[in-house]
Motif scaffolding. Structure first.
Motif, PDB file in Angstrom:
ATOM      1  N   VAL A  44      53.879  80.068  86.829  1.00 42.47           N
ATOM      2  CA  VAL A  44      52.495  80.473  87.185  1.00 42.47           C
ATOM      3  C   VAL A  44      52.415  81.464  85.988  1.00 42.47           C
ATOM      4  O   VAL A  44      53.157  82.003  85.273  1.00 42.47           O
ATOM      5  N   PRO A  45      50.948  81.752  85.541  1.00 40.70           N
ATOM      6  CA  PRO A  45      50.649  82.535  84.376  1.00 40.70           C
ATOM      7  C   PRO A  45      51.301  83.824  84.577  1.00 40.70           C
ATOM      8  O   PRO A  45      50.960  84.498  85.664  1.00 40.70           O
ATOM      9  N   MET A  46      51.358  84.503  83.415  1.00 41.19           N
ATOM     10  CA  MET A  46      52.040  86.105  83.537  1.00 41.19           C
ATOM     11  C   MET A  46      51.167  86.640  82.414  1.00 41.19           C
ATOM     12  O   MET A  46      51.467  87.983  82.364  1.00 41.19           O
ATOM     13  N   GLY A  47      50.495  86.169  81.692  1.00 38.98           N
ATOM     14  CA  GLY A  47      49.712  86.855  80.578  1.00 38.98           C
ATOM     15  C   GLY A  47      49.066  86.010  79.647  1.00 38.98           C
ATOM     16  O   GLY A  47      49.424  84.692  79.579  1.00 38.98           O
ATOM     17  N   TYR A  48      48.086  86.520  78.673  1.00 36.46           N
ATOM     18  CA  TYR A  48      47.850  85.634  77.689  1.00 36.46           C
ATOM     19  C   TYR A  48      47.712  86.429  76.328  1.00 36.46           C
ATOM     20  O   TYR A  48      47.652  87.603  76.185  1.00 36.46           O
ATOM     21  N   GLU A  49      47.746  85.668  75.375  1.00 35.93           N
ATOM     22  CA  GLU A  49      47.898  85.997  73.700  1.00 35.93           C
ATOM     23  C   GLU A  49      46.673  85.347  73.068  1.00 35.93           C
ATOM     24  O   GLU A  49      46.393  84.176  73.266  1.00 35.93           O
ATOM     25  N   GLY A  50      46.490  86.209  72.067  1.00 36.07           N
ATOM     26  CA  GLY A  50      45.036  85.417  71.383  1.00 36.07           C
ATOM     27  C   GLY A  50      45.759  85.103  69.902  1.00 36.07           C
ATOM     28  O   GLY A  50      46.670  86.127  69.469  1.00 36.07           O
ATOM     29  N   ALA A  51      45.443  84.071  69.377  1.00 38.67           N
ATOM     30  CA  ALA A  51      45.879  83.574  67.999  1.00 38.67           C
ATOM     31  C   ALA A  51      44.725  83.842  67.074  1.00 38.67           C
ATOM     32  O   ALA A  51      43.912  83.320  67.248  1.00 38.67           O
ATOM     33  N   TRP A  52      44.951  84.712  66.162  1.00 38.97           N
ATOM     34  CA  TRP A  52      44.032  85.129  65.370  1.00 38.97           C
ATOM     35  C   TRP A  52      44.173  84.652  63.939  1.00 38.97           C
ATOM     36  O   TRP A  52      45.528  84.526  63.296  1.00 38.97           O
ATOM     37  N   LYS A  53      43.240  84.502  62.962  1.00 36.84           N
ATOM     38  CA  LYS A  53      43.314  84.070  61.604  1.00 36.84           C
ATOM     39  C   LYS A  53      42.162  84.847  60.836  1.00 36.84           C
ATOM     40  O   LYS A  53      41.177  85.225  61.167  1.00 36.84           O
ATOM     41  N   ARG A  54      42.741  85.238  59.524  1.00 39.28           N
ATOM     42  CA  ARG A  54      41.956  85.465  58.458  1.00 39.28           C
ATOM     43  C   ARG A  54      42.116  84.947  57.347  1.00 39.28           C
ATOM     44  O   ARG A  54      43.487  84.947  57.053  1.00 39.28           O
ATOM     45  N   VAL A  55      41.129  84.898  56.312  1.00 31.26           N
ATOM     46  CA  VAL A  55      41.531  84.216  54.875  1.00 31.26           C
ATOM     47  C   VAL A  55      41.059  85.216  53.984  1.00 31.26           C
ATOM     48  O   VAL A  55      39.776  85.739  54.062  1.00 31.26           O
ATOM     49  N   VAL A  56      41.950  85.806  53.255  1.00 25.28           N
ATOM     50  CA  VAL A  56      41.664  86.995  52.144  1.00 25.28           C
ATOM     51  C   VAL A  56      41.045  86.259  50.787  1.00 25.28           C
ATOM     52  O   VAL A  56      41.866  85.480  50.267  1.00 25.28           O
ATOM     53  N   SER A  57      40.191  86.699  50.555  1.00 24.35           N
ATOM     54  CA  SER A  57      39.375  86.125  49.197  1.00 24.35           C
ATOM     55  C   SER A  57      39.980  86.723  47.951  1.00 24.35           C
ATOM     56  O   SER A  57      40.617  87.697  48.358  1.00 24.35           O
TER      57      SER A  57
END
Length: 358
Positions: free
Chosen positions: A345-358
């Motif tokens: 059963v679900p217990m929580g959620y994570e965001g997967a984030w990304k950035r590209v530095v120029s």
């Protein structure tokens, strides 16, 4: 304004060795912040359990940073990279003690580790962080599966630093024990679905030498075959030498690794596997680690088969644990359905984030 310092921490050679107190304090802070986000400490790994992962630097370069106010560590960060391939990529994590937030510490620490990484050419930067449920508008993942509350502090923090949300990961929990008769019945049914071409092997600890090359392939394919949305994370190549090095160092951990693998009889190769990481304390939950079935062998129910086999293995070798926890991409509907059928059963959620530095 509060006065603080940022420093990179040395990695101790063993528990109790030089640098151990700071290492342990930093990791315990990370555990506390994660437990706050999920509302449970079931995902906690002790410093003793985590230390071997910091001794695999030749393959998995990992660095640890701390923020001090006086003699106290009040925030910490970790960077993970790849020794080969993905030379421009880095995975970052950051934790600030709840009593020391909104003082500029998190921003300064993030800027520091991002800057160090960028100076080394690691300009593609990833962050995975828990987002507790909250009211108001939500930011949807571009996959079309899952979202995070826009008003959450970690969401506003990452958006303000130029990160883009790419994917949602679901944390799930399976309460134990499972009924052994029902588990055996389901395993028999899954074996029938897979058919006579497939059989399951199980082992504890290090991979038997005969199967090392196949497990190295499966680890490599974890980085390419699992859903990664717009993260475009690089291939992470595993050799037999890397696998042996990793497993030898893991032997120093108090945890035990249980593996179940699907053998394709006609080819004589392993084509799927799953792992459980078992802590020594019976009061603590088991962590579901890697699970993968090679694309060319999907459609035979092998994911369910190996998971059932490993749950039986766990019950036989390490009974009495309260639960198993696991993570899956929210768009990975097949594996989520397998887990849900098992009782996760679900217990929580994570965001997967990304950035590209120029």
């Amino acid at each position: 304004m509060v006065s603080f310092t940022i420093e990179e921490l040395p990695i101790p050679s063993r528990p109790g060795a030089s640098g151990w107190a700071d290492f342990a304090a930093s990791l315990e802070l990370q555990n506390a912040v994660e437990a706050e986000g999920y509302g449970t400490d079931e995902l906690t790994f002790t410093p003793e359990e985590l230390l071997p992962g910091y001794h695999h630097q030749e393959y998995d370069p990992r660095r640890l940073y701390a923020v001090r106010v006086g003699d106290h560590i009040v925030a910490g960060a970790r960077t993970d990279a790849q020794a080969e391939g993905g030379d421009d990529c880095v995975w970052l994590s950051l934790s600030v003690h709840r009593d020391w937030r909104r003082l500029g510490i998190g921003s300064a620490l993030a800027a520091h580790v991002e800057g160090v990484a960028a100076a080394e050419g690691r300009t593609t930067q990833y962050v995975y962080t828990v987002s507790p449920d909250g009211p108001g508008d939500r930011l949807a993942a571009p996959t079309g599966f899952g979202s995070v509350p826009r008003a959450n502090p970690e969401v506003r923090f990452l958006l303000g630093r130029g990160y883009q949300l790419e994917q949602i990961e679901r944390g799930s929990r399976l309460a134990l024990p499972l009924d052994p008769a029902a588990l055996a019945k389901r395993f028999t049914a899954a074996s029938s679905t897979a058919g006579p071409e497939y059989v399951v092997l199980v082992w504890d600890g290090m991979t038997p030498s005969r199967w090392r090359a196949d497990i190295a392939v499966l680890y490599t394919r974890m980085s390419t075959d699992a859903p990664s949305a717009g993260l475009n994370e690089p291939e992470d190549v595993w050799s037999v030498e890397r696998l042996v090095s990793y497993e030898q160092k893991h032997q120093a951990s108090p945890r035990t690794l249980l593996t179940a693998a699907a053998l394709h009889r006609p080819s004589g190769r392993l084509v799927g596997f799953t792992e459980l990481s078992v802590p020594p304390d019976t009061r603590r939950s088991v962590s579901q680690e890697s699970t993968l079935v090679l694309r060319e062998h999907r459609g035979h129910g092998l994911g369910m088969l190996v998971k059932l086999a490993n749950l039986q293995h766990l019950a036989e070798r390490h009974p009495g644990r309260p639960a198993v926890t696991t993570f899956n991409a929210e768009e990975n509907r097949h594996m989520l359905r397998v887990n849900e059928e098992l009782g996760f059963v679900p217990m929580g959620y994570e965001g997967a984030w990304k950035r590209v530095v120029s």
